[in-house]
Every structure is written in C-alpha cells, then in structure tokens.
Design a protein around this motif. Structure first.
Motif, PDB file in Angstrom:
ATOM      1  N   TYR A   1      13.958   6.469   2.958  1.00 47.32           N
ATOM      2  CA  TYR A   1      14.045   5.908   4.312  1.00 47.32           C
ATOM      3  C   TYR A   1      15.462   5.996   4.887  1.00 47.32           C
ATOM      4  CZ  TYR A   1       9.527   3.440   3.785  1.00 47.32           C
ATOM      5  OH  TYR A   1       8.215   3.106   3.615  1.00 47.32           O
TER       6      TYR A   1
ATOM      7  N   MET B   1      12.912   3.475   9.659  1.00 45.36           N
ATOM      8  CA  MET B   1      13.169   4.657   8.842  1.00 45.36           C
ATOM      9  C   MET B   1      13.956   5.650   9.676  1.00 45.36           C
ATOM     10  SD  MET B   1       9.409   5.086   7.407  1.00 45.36           S
ATOM     11  CE  MET B   1       8.549   3.908   8.396  1.00 45.36           C
TER      12      MET B   1
ATOM     13  N   LEU C   1       0.843  -1.195   0.000  1.00 47.93           N
ATOM     14  CA  LEU C   1       0.000   0.000   0.000  1.00 47.93           C
ATOM     15  C   LEU C   1       0.875   1.240   0.000  1.00 47.93           C
ATOM     16  CD1 LEU C   1      -2.659  -1.081   2.638  1.00 47.93           C
ATOM     17  CD2 LEU C   1      -2.980  -0.906   0.181  1.00 47.93           C
TER      18      LEU C   1
ATOM     19  N   ARG D   1       1.820   6.075   7.789  1.00 50.58           N
ATOM     20  CA  ARG D   1       2.529   4.793   7.873  1.00 50.58           C
ATOM     21  C   ARG D   1       2.615   4.103   6.513  1.00 50.58           C
ATOM     22  NH1 ARG D   1      -1.205   0.345   8.969  1.00 50.58           N
ATOM     23  NH2 ARG D   1       0.153  -0.552  10.543  1.00 50.58           N
ATOM     24  N   PHE D   2       1.849   4.590   5.562  1.00 54.55           N
ATOM     25  CA  PHE D   2       1.867   3.943   4.246  1.00 54.55           C
ATOM     26  C   PHE D   2       2.818   4.612   3.266  1.00 54.55           C
ATOM     27  CE2 PHE D   2      -2.293   2.724   6.008  1.00 54.55           C
ATOM     28  CZ  PHE D   2      -2.090   1.358   5.999  1.00 54.55           C
ATOM     29  N   ILE D   3       3.566   5.576   3.732  1.00 57.74           N
ATOM     30  CA  ILE D   3       4.477   6.263   2.807  1.00 57.74           C
ATOM     31  C   ILE D   3       5.645   5.342   2.468  1.00 57.74           C
ATOM     32  CG2 ILE D   3       6.025   8.249   2.514  1.00 57.74           C
ATOM     33  CD1 ILE D   3       4.116   9.896   4.184  1.00 57.74           C
ATOM     34  N   ASN D   4       5.843   5.124   1.197  1.00 56.10           N
ATOM     35  CA  ASN D   4       6.889   4.211   0.720  1.00 56.10           C
ATOM     36  C   ASN D   4       8.201   4.935   0.457  1.00 56.10           C
ATOM     37  OD1 ASN D   4       5.649   1.645   0.788  1.00 56.10           O
ATOM     38  ND2 ASN D   4       4.374   2.245  -0.964  1.00 56.10           N
ATOM     39  N   HIS D   5       9.210   4.119   0.186  1.00 56.52           N
ATOM     40  CA  HIS D   5      10.575   4.636   0.046  1.00 56.52           C
ATOM     41  C   HIS D   5      10.982   4.710  -1.423  1.00 56.52           C
ATOM     42  CE1 HIS D   5      15.034   4.361   0.358  1.00 56.52           C
ATOM     43  NE2 HIS D   5      14.953   3.293  -0.417  1.00 56.52           N
TER      44      HIS D   5
ATOM     45  N   GLY E   1       8.080  -8.740   7.358  1.00 53.26           N
ATOM     46  CA  GLY E   1       8.755  -8.163   6.191  1.00 53.26           C
ATOM     47  C   GLY E   1       8.370  -6.714   5.983  1.00 53.26           C
ATOM     48  N   ARG E   2       7.753  -6.131   6.975  1.00 51.38           N
ATOM     49  CA  ARG E   2       7.357  -4.720   6.857  1.00 51.38           C
ATOM     50  C   ARG E   2       7.601  -4.057   8.185  1.00 51.38           C
ATOM     51  NH1 ARG E   2       2.870  -6.436   4.055  1.00 51.38           N
ATOM     52  NH2 ARG E   2       1.640  -6.572   5.935  1.00 51.38           N
ATOM     53  N   THR E   3       8.079  -2.851   8.123  1.00 53.50           N
ATOM     54  CA  THR E   3       8.259  -2.165   9.397  1.00 53.50           C
ATOM     55  C   THR E   3       7.642  -0.773   9.356  1.00 53.50           C
ATOM     56  OG1 THR E   3       9.848  -1.468  11.061  1.00 53.50           O
ATOM     57  CG2 THR E   3      10.566  -1.311   8.803  1.00 53.50           C
TER      58      THR E   3
ATOM     59  N   PHE F   1      18.127   1.249   5.755  1.00 59.10           N
ATOM     60  CA  PHE F   1      16.855   0.553   5.863  1.00 59.10           C
ATOM     61  C   PHE F   1      16.835  -0.812   5.173  1.00 59.10           C
ATOM     62  CE2 PHE F   1      12.439  -0.457   5.038  1.00 59.10           C
ATOM     63  CZ  PHE F   1      11.865  -0.180   6.261  1.00 59.10           C
TER      64      PHE F   1
HETATM   65  C1  LIG Z   1       6.218   2.265   6.325  1.00 57.35           C
HETATM   66  S1  LIG Z   1       5.806   0.855   5.462  1.00 57.35           S
HETATM   67  C2  LIG Z   1       5.151   1.523   3.987  1.00 57.35           C
HETATM   68  C3  LIG Z   1       3.781   0.977   3.693  1.00 57.35           C
HETATM   69  C4  LIG Z   1       3.770  -0.424   3.148  1.00 57.35           C
HETATM   70  N1  LIG Z   1       4.044  -0.388   1.735  1.00 57.35           N
HETATM   71  C5  LIG Z   1       2.485  -1.148   3.432  1.00 57.35           C
HETATM   72  O1  LIG Z   1       1.901  -1.729   2.527  1.00 57.35           O
HETATM   73  O2  LIG Z   1       2.018  -1.152   4.579  1.00 57.35           O
HETATM   74  C6  LIG Z   1       7.408   0.309   5.048  1.00 57.35           C
HETATM   75  C7  LIG Z   1       7.419  -1.005   4.327  1.00 57.35           C
HETATM   76  O3  LIG Z   1       6.996  -0.853   2.963  1.00 57.35           O
HETATM   77  C8  LIG Z   1       7.806  -1.611   2.111  1.00 57.35           C
HETATM   78  N2  LIG Z   1       8.521  -0.710   1.204  1.00 57.35           N
HETATM   79  C9  LIG Z   1       8.419   0.614   1.172  1.00 57.35           C
HETATM   80  N3  LIG Z   1       9.188   1.141   0.198  1.00 57.35           N
HETATM   81  C10 LIG Z   1       9.802   0.126  -0.420  1.00 57.35           C
HETATM   82  C11 LIG Z   1      10.738   0.023  -1.492  1.00 57.35           C
HETATM   83  N4  LIG Z   1      11.196   1.083  -2.138  1.00 57.35           N
HETATM   84  N5  LIG Z   1      11.141  -1.214  -1.831  1.00 57.35           N
HETATM   85  C12 LIG Z   1      10.699  -2.299  -1.195  1.00 57.35           C
HETATM   86  N6  LIG Z   1       9.822  -2.263  -0.169  1.00 57.35           N
HETATM   87  C13 LIG Z   1       9.372  -1.075   0.217  1.00 57.35           C
HETATM   88  C14 LIG Z   1       8.761  -2.380   2.989  1.00 57.35           C
HETATM   89  O4  LIG Z   1       8.165  -3.626   3.252  1.00 57.35           O
HETATM   90  C15 LIG Z   1       8.809  -1.565   4.239  1.00 57.35           C
HETATM   91  O5  LIG Z   1       9.112  -2.336   5.378  1.00 57.35           O
END
Ligand SMILES: C[S@@+](CC[C@H](N)C(=O)[O-])C[C@H]1O[C@@H](n2cnc3c(N)ncnc32)[C@H](O)[C@@H]1O
Length: 662
Positions: free
Chosen positions: A597, A626, A494, A555-559, A532-534, A601
């Motif tokens: 991040y 992060m 997400l 919390r859903f902001i991706n990297h 696998g998610r933090t 990370f």
């Molecule tokens: C703060 S959450 C972001 C929201 C997450 N995408 C979700 O669905 O809940 C951080 C997690 O998203 C994933 N993620 C975010 N950015 C990524 C990237 N550039 N490559 C791979 N995984 C990523 C990793 O699993 C990471 O631990």
C-alpha cells in the motif's frame, strides 16, 4: 379553477389509487419475503443421554466423558463406557467470517467528483464513538432538509392523474390548480405545471390521444417528425462513441459524442451472399422465390439507407430484421445502394477506411493540415470531468491542444471536421487527459489507433491478455480479462485469492470504484478511520478511487510490503483513469493477492485509538489511502493528467502528490 365536483373526483381517484397500491404492496412484500425463505431447519438429533440420565457433559475434571450408545430403533442402551475429551481445532474455513461491508458491484469506475453538499445519511448515528460533529461539518445540509420525491408516491399520483385526464377528461392545469397532488414544481418548469403532471403526461401515453386533449402538454412521440437519421443520432446518444470503449452505456465518455461517420462498404454484394451461413426464413435472399413484393414507403427506404450508410457490410438477413421487410427485397435495395456508391466520384476523396484498424479516417492530409485557431469556438470545450466540476477550459488551452494534435501528425485524422465542436471537444479532451502522459495511446479515445505494438492485433477485444505480453498495459487493461479470483478470509480480514496461475506482467485485477476529488476524500475519511478500514486508492493529487461504496473484488486486496505479488499501475486509458494490478512474479493458483500500500498507509497521524472524526475536531488530516505518497509501490504512468481542476494561478501547474508529500 376546479369545481367542487372535480375536487371530489380527484380526491376519490387518488384515494382509490393509494388503496390499490397498498394492497398490491402488501402482496408484493409477502411474496418477496416468501421467495427469500429458507427451508425449515431439520430437527436437531436427540441429545446423547449419559448413564445418570443427565444430558451429555464432561463426566469429571479429568477430561473424560461417560458415553452411552443407544440402539436407534428401540432406544435400548447397548454400550456404556468412558471416552477422553479432546480439543477440537476448527479450520480457518469454518471460523466466523469477518464483518462484511456491503458495496454496490461495478464493472467500471464511476465519475462522482464531489459528493453533493448534503449528507445522504448519518452513518453510525447510533454509535457514540463516532465523531458525527466533525463529519457533519463536511456538509451543508442533512438529507431530510433536501426535497426528495418518494417514488412510490409519485407512481400512485401519476396513475391517479392519468385516470383523471384520460378516463375523466380533466384538464391537467385544473389538476395542478387543485394542489392536491404531492408534487412540487420543478424550479425550471412553468410554475403552474407540477412536475408530476409533466411526468404523467409523458409516461406511456396511448396514441391516438383521448378526444378533447388540447393541453399544451400534449404528448407526442419523441421522434414524431424525425426521419430515421434523427432517430439513429438520438439512439447514438445513449451509447459510448469511443471505439475503444467496451461499455455500451458509458458514464465516462458520454458528453462528447461526435456525429456518426458514414462508412464505406468493404465487401461486394456477391461476397455478402457467400458469407451468409443460413437462410433467415421465408423470402430470404438466398432462396429467392416468386413472392409478390411489399410496398416500401419513403420512410422505409430512408431507414434502410440510414442503416446502410453506417453499416454497409451488414448481411441482408440482419437488415431485414431491422427494417422489418423481406430479406430479398432488402438485398435488392442494398445492391442498388452499393452500385450508387461506386459511381460517386468523390467518395475516395472524402474518406477511407483504415483496413488495419477498422477505424475511420478523414482524408485531410496530415502534413498539410493547419488548424485555424480563429475557427475554434472559444470556451466551448469541456471535458466530462470538467463539466462535473463546472470548470471551463480556456480558449488558449483549446488552441494549444489543437496545435499539439497537429504537431503529433495526427491532426488530420482526428479533426475530420475542424469546424465541428464535437470533434474539437474530443481532441481537447484526449489531449489534455492523455497525450502528455502516454503519447502512444493518447489518442485512442478519438478513433486513432494506438501504435504501441497492438496494431497487428486482429481487433478481437476478447483476446486473452497473454497475447499482449510485453506490450502496452493500457491495451491490456482495455482488452484484457482479469484473472479469476475468490474473496475469502485473508490475513487481515477478507482477502482476495487467485483461482488460476498468473505470470509476471499479467493483469490480475482492476481496482474499481468511485472517482472522487479531495474534498470528498476528506469527508469520507471520517468513516474509513472510524471503521478502521479504508478502500481509498490515490490516483494523483486531485483524484482518488474509493471502493468503499461501489467497487469490485479488488477492494479486498491486502497489504504486504515484503511478500507482495502484484503492483498497481495507474493508467490513463481512453481518457479514463484506471488502476490495474499486474503480477510482479508467478502467482500460483490459490495464493492471496497482495500489494504494497505504500509507506504512508499505516502511519499513525493521531494518538492511537483516536480517529480524526472523534472529539469534534475539525482538523484536516491526510486521509489514509493506498498509493498515498508512494514511491516505487505504484507505477505512475500518468502524473496528474486530469484537467478537471484548473491549474492554480500562482503555480501555473498542478502539484504532484509526491512533491506535496515532501
Ligand atoms: C482495501 S482494504 C483490504 C480488504 C480488507 N482486509 C477487508 O476485509 O475488507 C484495506 C484494509 O485492510 C486492512 N489491511 C490490509 N492489509 C493489512 C495489513 N498488512 N495489516 C493490517 N491491516 C491490513 C486494513 O484495515 C486496511 O484499511
């Protein structure tokens, strides 16, 4: 001692309450489930019959279908022919949604510190790939080893106790002696009185008390002997005292509530009548009629006086609602009150209102004010964070803090009453948490305005952040409204998408979650790695924000290290750690919000596929989070400004994350 008859009576009453509760519960659950029911699904359209009578299928290996069209009403075949099969591409919108982690929504960080030393539950207990041994090493007990009252059982028992005492005239101590009720004594309470009996005695007890109630647990209203000022003070305890804080009941600022400060009126009685927009009802002061005046008791008078002391500019119509008296009667007394203030000679000397900020200042002279260290109650000072970890601030820190307030020239304003513990507590807290980091905003938690360019602001806390451009980001996050966003499928699970344009510097979102210390980060890291998610964001070497269980949409902001469009700023706002995500460039509506991040990370610390919690290893790894050991990715406005840990005796200073990482 309870007699046999009393025991039987108690048993029957408890049984009756349990039965009643069960009946109610069954009904309640049924209606709750019904309310969640979805409309029955529509019957599927009948399958298309192909010529040979079988259900529609690929007619041949050539990728062709035999299609027969039927007339809807008669069912007679109208046309038959062949059609080519083709691949259907399902747009991303319709793809199955990635697994969603539930999270309690929060609008404000919650100070947790450390998880309790028992494990509330065993996550992934049914998953053999989760290394539960390593995870459980982090805790002393399992949840079921710790007594936790069942709230349903508690309610049932309380009801039974009340029926026995009020209805049956039984003495609570007799009930306690029976040991029939499923309550354990509170460790601190008198052993003879169970916690339940205590609760039962306090809950919604009717007044007057039932005849013959002579027990020491006799209920009295909380303020039975108190006048309105005491009631007012006790109400204040439930609200945030921090003038900059936008939250009524605030978990961060509670704990150092200063005494309410009397307020000097800033409008005249005549001006008040002009500002009233409409008549509030019969007896309004705007339409005085000849109605016989009601009797005011001394308590009524005191209530009005108390309200006026703290809110002298209030409209009589509002005061009338508070005092439950006709408006014109309130107006008359308000006039007298304002008149009496005019004649008070030392009023101006005692206090003044800073017109610019609307905040209250004492009249100590900043240039001559000298705090007396001897007058400071030694280790009485504790920040809320410190009390969370049982860390007492030492006296010399207190004195240093007071002296620095003095040095900053604001001591006078802050230390309205230097002999008062609450004032000093506020100062120390503000100082240690803020001052070293952001001098301009350091003291806004103790009613001193920030001088970072916001002073001319109207004080309208709703004003959009765009009006604050180029100024203090503390203020932006404090008053700012983040951008509208939407959570949907992103590149990595997400993601968070912006629903309105953002310009560079705009506050896009705030990262909200639980503020936790490193031990707890370590414990929770097992789970993050396993999933696998933090959702951890490091603030400094001691504190992180975890939005894994409690948080908001950020919390859903991706990297994305290359195409990020926001940057995190770690701020200390009114003594609170807060993380704002600010736009680094123009972000058009609909774009995914991305941050960097940091380089640590995605570094693999264990062999691929092996999580730190698996295999029963107890080795400590650096948790994934992060902001971990980041350089430019996160703007650190504050470095290790928290005081919840005492500096280590050898270093004398806490280590910053950067140096730790190096
Ligand atoms: C703060 S959450 C972001 C929201 C997450 N995408 C979700 O669905 O809940 C951080 C997690 O998203 C994933 N993620 C975010 N950015 C990524 C990237 N550039 N490559 C791979 N995984 C990523 C990793 O699993 C990471 O631990």
């Amino acid at each position: 001692m309870a007699t046999l008859r009393q025991k039987a009576q108690a048993k029957d009453t408890l049984k009756a309450c349990i039965l009643e509760y069960q009946t109610w519960d069954a009904e309640y659950c049924k209606s709750a489930l019904l309310s969640l029911q979805r409309p029955a699904p529509q019957p599927e359209p009948s399958p298309i019959l192909v010529e040979d009578g079988s259900l529609g299928d690929s007619g041949s290996d050539t990728g062709e279908f035999i299609c027969t069209e039927f007339e809807e009403e008669t069912g007679v075949s109208i046309t038959t022919g062949t059609a080519e099969s083709f691949d259907v591409y399902v747009s991303a919108e319709f793809l199955r949604h990635p697994g969603y982690d539930s999270c309690t929504p929060a609008a404000r960080n919650i100070m947790v510190g450390d998880d309790s030393d028992y494990m509330p539950f065993m996550p992934f207990a049914d998953d053999p790939t989760f290394g539960w041994k390593a995870y459980s090493n982090e805790y002393k007990y399992l949840a079921w080893q710790v007594y936790r009252p069942d709230p349903d059982l508690e309610i049932v028992a309380i009801e039974a106790i009340q029926r026995l005492t009020i209805g049956g005239g039984m003495d609570p101590s007799v009930i306690d002696a029976m040991g029939l009720f499923p309550a354990r004594p509170k460790p601190t309470s008198t052993p003879a009185i169970t916690r339940l009996t205590r609760l039962a005695a306090r809950r919604d007890f009717p007044t007057p008390l039932p005849p013959g109630w002579t027990h020491s647990l006799r209920y009295s209203t909380p303020y039975s002997d108190a006048g309105p000022s005491a009631v007012f003070q006790s109400h204040l305890d439930s609200f945030c005292h921090n003038p900059s804080c936008l939250t009524g009941y605030c978990t961060v600022h509670l704990g150092c509530i200063p005494e309410p400060v009397p307020v000097v009126p800033s409008v005249t009685l005549e001006a008040l009548s002009l500002s009233a927009e409409k008549i509030c009802g019969a007896g309004c002061f705007l339409t005085p009629t000849l109605i016989t005046e009601t009797e005011w008791t001394e308590e009524d008078e005191e209530l009005l006086r108390t309200v006026l002391t703290h809110s002298p500019d209030a409209l009589p119509c509002d005061l009338a609602t508070i005092c439950r008296r006709p408006c014109f009667e309130v107006y008359k007394r308000q006039g007298k009150y304002l008149e009496s203030l005019k004649s008070s000679k030392d009023r101006a000397a005692r206090r003044r209102i800073d017109k610019r900020s609307g905040m209250i200042f004492s009249d100590y002279d900043a240039n001559t004010f000298k705090p007396s260290p001897a007058a400071i109650p030694a280790p009485a000072t504790r920040s809320p964070a410190a009390s969370a970890t049982n860390t007492t601030l030492t006296a010399h820190i207190t004195v240093d803090a007071i002296t620095s307030v003095y040095a900053s020239g604001r001591g006078a304003a802050v230390l309205r009453r230097p002999d008062k513990r609450s004032a000093i507590r506020s100062v120390v807290r503000a100082l240690l948490l803020c001052a070293s980091a952001i001098p301009v905003c350091a003291l806004d938690s103790v009613a001193v305005p920030c001088s970072c360019g916001e002073d001319e602001d109207t004080g309208d806390r709703e004003s959009p952040p765009s009006t604050l451009k180029g100024s203090c980001s503390n203020m932006m996050i404090l008053r700012g409204v983040p951008k509208k966003t939407r959570v949907r499928r992103g590149k990595w699970g997400l993601g968070l998408f912006i629903s309105e344009d953002a310009n560079p510097g705009d506050l896009v979102s705030e990262y909200i979650g639980e503020l936790i210390y490193d031990d707890t980060v370590q414990a929770r890291d097992h789970i993050s790695r396993h999933k696998g998610r933090t959702y951890l964001f490091q603030l400094n070497s001691k504190l992180s924000i975890d939005s894994g269980f409690v948080g908001n949409e950020a919390r859903f902001i991706n990297h994305d290290p290359k195409h990020f469009n926001t940057q995190a700023s770690i701020l200390m706002v009114s003594g609170e750690h807060r993380i704002g995500f600010f736009a680094t460039k123009h972000i058009p509506e609909g774009s995914e919000i991305l941050i960097n991040y940091g380089p640590e990370f995605f570094k693999e610390q264990n062999p691929p596929g092996v999580s730190s919690a698996s295999g029963g290893s107890t080795s400590v790894t650096t948790p994934k989070r992060m902001g971990n050991a980041m350089g430019k990715e996160v703007k650190r406005v504050v470095e290790d400004a928290d005081v919840s840990y005492e500096p280590s005796p050898d270093s004398g200073q806490s280590t910053s994350q950067e140096s730790k990482a190096d």
